[in-house]
Scaffold this active site. Sequence first.
Site, PDB file in Angstrom:
ATOM      1  N   GLU A  40      -3.626 -19.776  31.809  1.00 56.45           N
ATOM      2  CA  GLU A  40      -3.165 -21.065  31.846  1.00 56.45           C
ATOM      3  C   GLU A  40      -4.404 -22.208  31.346  1.00 56.45           C
ATOM      4  O   GLU A  40      -5.441 -21.927  32.164  1.00 56.45           O
ATOM      5  CB  GLU A  40      -2.645 -21.476  33.292  1.00 56.45           C
ATOM      6  N   SER A  46       3.290 -23.840  37.611  1.00 60.17           N
ATOM      7  CA  SER A  46       4.498 -24.202  38.115  1.00 60.17           C
ATOM      8  C   SER A  46       4.560 -25.634  38.573  1.00 60.17           C
ATOM      9  O   SER A  46       5.123 -25.659  39.963  1.00 60.17           O
ATOM     10  CB  SER A  46       4.716 -23.182  39.167  1.00 60.17           C
ATOM     11  N   CYS A  50       9.040 -33.067  35.313  1.00 68.01           N
ATOM     12  CA  CYS A  50      10.065 -34.065  35.346  1.00 68.01           C
ATOM     13  C   CYS A  50       9.936 -34.787  36.304  1.00 68.01           C
ATOM     14  O   CYS A  50      10.434 -35.801  36.609  1.00 68.01           O
ATOM     15  CB  CYS A  50      11.555 -33.418  35.283  1.00 68.01           C
ATOM     16  N   TRP A 440      42.889 -39.749  40.899  1.00 63.47           N
ATOM     17  CA  TRP A 440      42.811 -39.199  39.377  1.00 63.47           C
ATOM     18  C   TRP A 440      41.087 -39.350  39.338  1.00 63.47           C
ATOM     19  O   TRP A 440      40.728 -40.629  39.175  1.00 63.47           O
ATOM     20  CB  TRP A 440      43.286 -40.006  38.214  1.00 63.47           C
TER      21      TRP A 440
END
Lengths: 465, 465
Positions: A40, A46, A50, A440
């Site tokens: 890495e 990890s 976002c 609905w």
Amino acid sequence: MAGHTRERLLVIGGDAAGMSAASQARRRRGPGDLEIVVLERGGFTSYSACGIPYYVGGVVADAAELIARTPEEFRERGIDVRLRTEAVEIDLDRGRVRARDAEGAERWEGYDHLLIATGAVPARPRLPGVDASNVHGIQVLQDGIDLRRAVERDGPRRAVVVGGGYIGLEMAEALVTRGLEVALVDAAEQPMRTLDPDMGALVADALRGVGVGLHLGERLEGFETEGGRVTAVRTSEGALPADLVVLGLGVRPASDLARAAGIEVGATGGIVTDRRMRTRSERVWAAGDCVETRHLISGEPVAIALGTHANKQGRVAGINLGGGYATFPGVAGTAVSKICAVEVARTGLNEAEAAAAGFAFLSAAVESTTRAGYHPGATTMRTKLVAERRSGRLLGAQIVGEENAAKRIDGLAIALWNGMTVEEMTGLDLGYAPPFAPVWDPVLIAARKAAERVEEDMRACEAGG
Amino acid sequence: MAGHTRERLLVIGGDAAGMSAASQARRRRGPGDLEIVVLERGGFTSYSACGIPYYVGGVVADAAELIARTPEEFRERGIDVRLRTEAVEIDLDRGRVRARDAEGAERWEGYDHLLIATGAVPARPRLPGVDASNVHGIQVLQDGIDLRRAVERDGPRRAVVVGGGYIGLEMAEALVTRGLEVALVDAAEQPMRTLDPDMGALVADALRGVGVGLHLGERLEGFETEGGRVTAVRTSEGALPADLVVLGLGVRPASDLARAAGIEVGATGGIVTDRRMRTRSERVWAAGDCVETRHLISGEPVAIALGTHANKQGRVAGINLGGGYATFPGVAGTAVSKICAVEVARTGLNEAEAAAAGFAFLSAAVESTTRAGYHPGATTMRTKLVAERRSGRLLGAQIVGEENAAKRIDGLAIALWNGMTVEEMTGLDLGYAPPFAPVWDPVLIAARKAAERVEEDMRACEAGG
């Protein structure tokens, strides 16, 4: 097992895809059977990219909260994570990767199986001033840490966000939350081009409503600097004063390393894999933002950088590397976002995408409420469906609304995934109770309207024929 | 059209199914072509029965808010609504219905097409005291108005709710909201028997948490009265003092009128129709709570009283009566409910139902968060899937959680509807962003767990075989 030699899995990239794959492979094959080494480049594993806008906006207090699992936790599970170690060359013939550590020392790491999970590279315009210290890209966690520190330390007053996609808008919200005056620049006439213009206009209204200055249809032309810091952003329409600039111009697959090694890269710039996440090169796998995948509705290859795909692809690669069987079927283009109170969602193809894919289509948009109209907290949401002419097959859906609106995209994405027609959808048995939906559901009202349009169109065709 | 005679559609019942049908038929056939007469026993049309608990609880201020459309609005659209007019006999041979008005006057109304939309009848135990003035059923809007008036006028302190289904629990919440001390009695060992015991236990905990006294496994045995009012509810375990009693013991299809006329009624007690909502008797249609329909997973006929089905079936009947073509495919058994902060949802078959339908199945339940774990407002939800052994086909799903949990049932209901396997579901492209979901949505995490169980089971079978 006598004579059994331990194999070695080398993973390039320790974020969502790489670490999901490593974890899954480890679950199925113990350390005595499979050595797993992860290279890495950065200092974290990890983490939730976002989540960065929420950290910058202060909604998330501590960057550590964004880290799902630390390198130590992986090491405890027999996964050898090497931070600040960059893969600089892949040698397919010899099955090895040249790795460079933080001190610049290099060595070759051999592999029996290689997984490339190098992620994405943010677009960065080659303009003078772009490297100034107060111009921030948002890609890795460190970028978010740097930006938040700059906001807290330098007390900037005016920010310019370049790019009106998801990240750009989420960053604009974050900076508004921080009390900055925010201008958003985008060359397109609407923010969030993954939506149709009528839906994008609602997002634009919402942004203006929270005080974001929209500079749409304005091209970025350069930066004015003073003492190594940007003081204004120049666009095709003028100059916008800025104490802080955030670049949110989208990303492309980080596939240069793979391409240089001779691994096949598609027209999207993403590495080509099969549905088990195998590249066209032997013993080499790839997953996450660096690969291209199939759009299930258009049938075309696409490269969509999104944590949820990266996790799924990594899991699939890891199961297969571990001796199991799993496939990644492709994507439907589902996305959700929240800009202050406004929730936005989309799946499948929008009108422009449907046209580009060669579909003849009809659209129907309805305004309805998230809950029974009489229930407190009911808000208005707009749901738009794109359906194929004649067949009535659902091709795409878009939602703009407030609380409890956007996640309805999941049902639409699943209907799409299964090739349902809008007429079939009118019969769907969705959850109904006053705190959750009108009798609905908006999804059903939209399906009814779309089905009516398909029927009218069919009758008009027959009458005309 | 020369020589064209206007036809007459007679509708029995002016609520969801009847008025949806009337409206759809009217859209397709004008008043010169089709006369539409609706006989409604009560004083209202098209109201939300599901909204009654919220009106009683005071969340909805005015009963008028629950009325979607008034008789006057229907009349303006050429639908002749006759309130307080009860159909007391259907004469199939002569194509007419005997109607009785509020004054008791009777007359025969002829029809060319008849739609029966008589709804459901609440279960009412034949026990002494059940007709006392402070024992309230909850079926029609007037019941809700009477109950709320009683709460506001008489200031009762202690309420006993009999029945632990959706309506019973929602009424318990409403009365708690009103400041009453509430006891809930049910003969079963858990509330909400449409859930598996492990999920129902979470609902029981939530009820206790808001102060509802649970008397589970207690049979209703009678009422103690004083001066025409109930003072206590007697159960198999003792007496519960009560100033107010609410009966929420479920409903059965109101099919007596149809049955007496010789129209076919199924074993569920519901009128039998085909998928276009035609009964087995010529020119007679039926829709709503009075009919039975097909459960799409078990394949068995079921009678489920729910406004959303009634509306859909009414629409289908109306389209067909109007000369169009539409079908009602059946139901998946989807339901959602909210009890104070707790959201509950289910679809398909629970474990007991799956066993009764002859399925061999496996279950998997997971705890996960509604949003990214680091995002404010993330809460824990439990998602449980029931999947067929070997095939892995999803048979049912249940959710218990808090805000933003329950409506995830829609995606599961659509997956179920399309016959997806849990393995296929692991690849679904659902909306991901930190305010809406963790990077693996709870639906996906549950699908993964269920797929793992199916795979393990398969391996165990193979090893055993």
